[in-house]
Design a protein around this motif. Structure first.
Motif, PDB file in Angstrom:
ATOM      1  N   SER A  80       0.823  -1.210   0.000  1.00  0.00           N
ATOM      2  CA  SER A  80       0.000   0.000   0.000  1.00  0.00           C
ATOM      3  C   SER A  80       0.859   1.263   0.000  1.00  0.00           C
ATOM      4  O   SER A  80       0.348   2.360  -0.211  1.00  0.00           O
ATOM      5  CB  SER A  80      -0.917   0.018   1.225  1.00  0.00           C
ATOM      6  N   PHE A  81       2.167   1.085   0.259  1.00  0.00           N
ATOM      7  CA  PHE A  81       3.117   2.197   0.396  1.00  0.00           C
ATOM      8  C   PHE A  81       2.797   3.094   1.587  1.00  0.00           C
ATOM      9  O   PHE A  81       3.300   4.206   1.700  1.00  0.00           O
ATOM     10  CB  PHE A  81       3.234   3.007  -0.900  1.00  0.00           C
ATOM     11  N   GLU A  82       1.953   2.570   2.481  1.00  0.00           N
ATOM     12  CA  GLU A  82       1.722   3.175   3.787  1.00  0.00           C
ATOM     13  C   GLU A  82       2.511   2.353   4.805  1.00  0.00           C
ATOM     14  O   GLU A  82       2.947   1.232   4.511  1.00  0.00           O
ATOM     15  CB  GLU A  82       0.231   3.137   4.143  1.00  0.00           C
ATOM     16  N   LEU A  83       2.699   2.883   6.008  1.00  0.00           N
ATOM     17  CA  LEU A  83       3.375   2.108   7.035  1.00  0.00           C
ATOM     18  C   LEU A  83       2.486   0.958   7.505  1.00  0.00           C
ATOM     19  O   LEU A  83       1.319   1.157   7.823  1.00  0.00           O
ATOM     20  CB  LEU A  83       3.728   2.995   8.228  1.00  0.00           C
ATOM     21  N   GLU A 117      -1.762   6.605 -10.325  1.00  0.00           N
ATOM     22  CA  GLU A 117      -0.414   6.058 -10.452  1.00  0.00           C
ATOM     23  C   GLU A 117      -0.217   4.916  -9.457  1.00  0.00           C
ATOM     24  O   GLU A 117      -0.586   5.025  -8.285  1.00  0.00           O
ATOM     25  CB  GLU A 117       0.631   7.143 -10.192  1.00  0.00           C
ATOM     26  N   PHE A 118       0.408   3.825  -9.927  1.00  0.00           N
ATOM     27  CA  PHE A 118       0.523   2.629  -9.092  1.00  0.00           C
ATOM     28  C   PHE A 118       1.341   2.857  -7.832  1.00  0.00           C
ATOM     29  O   PHE A 118       1.137   2.179  -6.816  1.00  0.00           O
ATOM     30  CB  PHE A 118       1.164   1.484  -9.905  1.00  0.00           C
ATOM     31  N   TRP A 119       2.268   3.791  -7.853  1.00  0.00           N
ATOM     32  CA  TRP A 119       3.192   3.973  -6.734  1.00  0.00           C
ATOM     33  C   TRP A 119       2.683   4.975  -5.693  1.00  0.00           C
ATOM     34  O   TRP A 119       3.357   5.230  -4.684  1.00  0.00           O
ATOM     35  CB  TRP A 119       4.553   4.438  -7.256  1.00  0.00           C
ATOM     36  N   VAL A 120       1.485   5.507  -5.912  1.00  0.00           N
ATOM     37  CA  VAL A 120       0.905   6.486  -4.996  1.00  0.00           C
ATOM     38  C   VAL A 120      -0.144   5.809  -4.120  1.00  0.00           C
ATOM     39  O   VAL A 120      -1.008   5.084  -4.629  1.00  0.00           O
ATOM     40  CB  VAL A 120       0.276   7.655  -5.772  1.00  0.00           C
ATOM     41  N   PRO A 121      -0.121   6.021  -2.791  1.00  0.00           N
ATOM     42  CA  PRO A 121      -1.116   5.400  -1.907  1.00  0.00           C
ATOM     43  C   PRO A 121      -2.536   5.806  -2.277  1.00  0.00           C
ATOM     44  O   PRO A 121      -2.782   6.898  -2.797  1.00  0.00           O
ATOM     45  CB  PRO A 121      -0.746   5.941  -0.517  1.00  0.00           C
TER      46      PRO A 121
END
Length: 256
Positions: free
Chosen positions: A124-127, A215-219
């Motif tokens: 998720s690119f979140e912690l 964008e895939f890399w953005v949460p």
């Protein structure tokens, strides 16, 4: 002298120049010039360690971060000699006590030890939720935790997406927070570390700039195409189940 570490650093920086990667480092003054410290890093991609280790290596006096990494990386015929030559720490997840003791010994000897509190890459690119190892070893070795947030590296290489190793000119930021002293009980220290790293993450994301929607890399929280934390947990569980089945199949074949 550590020829392996220096060679790897030169190769990595040459590759980044070729790719046009623009690296921005903020908060390097928070790195201790001497003494041990736990370098706590968020985990969004396979190259986080390379960017997180750069600030300490560029500072004067130059310092090296010994990263804790899964044992399979050390067993690999190509990466194994590099990992051992750089004196990183092999982690056998089935028997983690030895690697923990090695990390604490290095911290007490005045080294920097790199740890991913989330343990695995966050889809998720979140912690994710933090494990207790980083806080526990900081308390045992009586050294500070230096939080690091790497942002943008997931655009180069992360789970579920192909590598982008051409001349992509991708910006990557490394944001380093103030030292967190090990003067709290383990659970409270772990919670404080996560809170501080969440603040750093949001700051790094705001300073990085906006991206086109989806964008895939953005949460998902920021309008991106990444899965939500709940969706990411489901993907992690499916992956763990698949790997367990593959291990069982290999063991059964070995017994046949």
């Amino acid at each position: 002298m550590e020829p392996w570490f220096g060679t790897v650093a030169v190769v990595a920086r040459t590759l980044w120049r070729f790719q046009g990667v623009k690296i921005t480092i903020t908060g390097a003054e928070n790195l201790p010039a001497t003494g041990g410290a736990v370098i706590a890093i968020n985990h969004t991609g396979y190259l986080d360690f390379a960017f997180a280790g750069l600030p300490a290596y560029l500072e004067r006096p130059r310092r090296r971060v010994r990263f804790m990494a899964k044992k399979e990386t050390f067993d690999n015929r190509y990466t194994g000699p590099i990992m051992r030559g750089c004196r990183h720490i092999a982690v056998d997840r089935a028997h983690g006590h030895a690697s923990y003791e090695e990390a604490v010994a290095k911290l007490k000897a005045g080294e920097l030890v790199g740890v991913y509190p989330e343990a695995t890459i966050s889809r998720s690119f979140e912690l994710k939720e933090f494990k207790g190892g980083a806080a526990r070893m900081a308390i045992e070795a009586q050294v500070p935790i230096i939080p690091h947030i790497v942002w943008g590296a997931q655009r180069i290489w992360t789970k579920d997406y192909p590598k982008r190793l051409g001349r992509t000119k991708i910006p990557v930021s490394v944001t380093i927070g103030e030292p967190i002293l090990p003067d709290l009980p383990m659970e409270e220290l772990r919670a404080l570390m996560r809170t501080r790293m969440q603040e750093l993450l949001e700051r790094a994301q705001n300073e990085y700039g906006s991206a086109p929607a989806g964008e895939f890399w953005v949460p998902k929280r920021l309008g991106g195409g990444a899965p939500s934390p709940a969706e990411a947990l489901e993907l992690d569980a499916a992956e763990a189940k698949r790997k367990a089945a593959e291990r069982a199949a290999r063991e059964q074949q070995g017994q046949g």
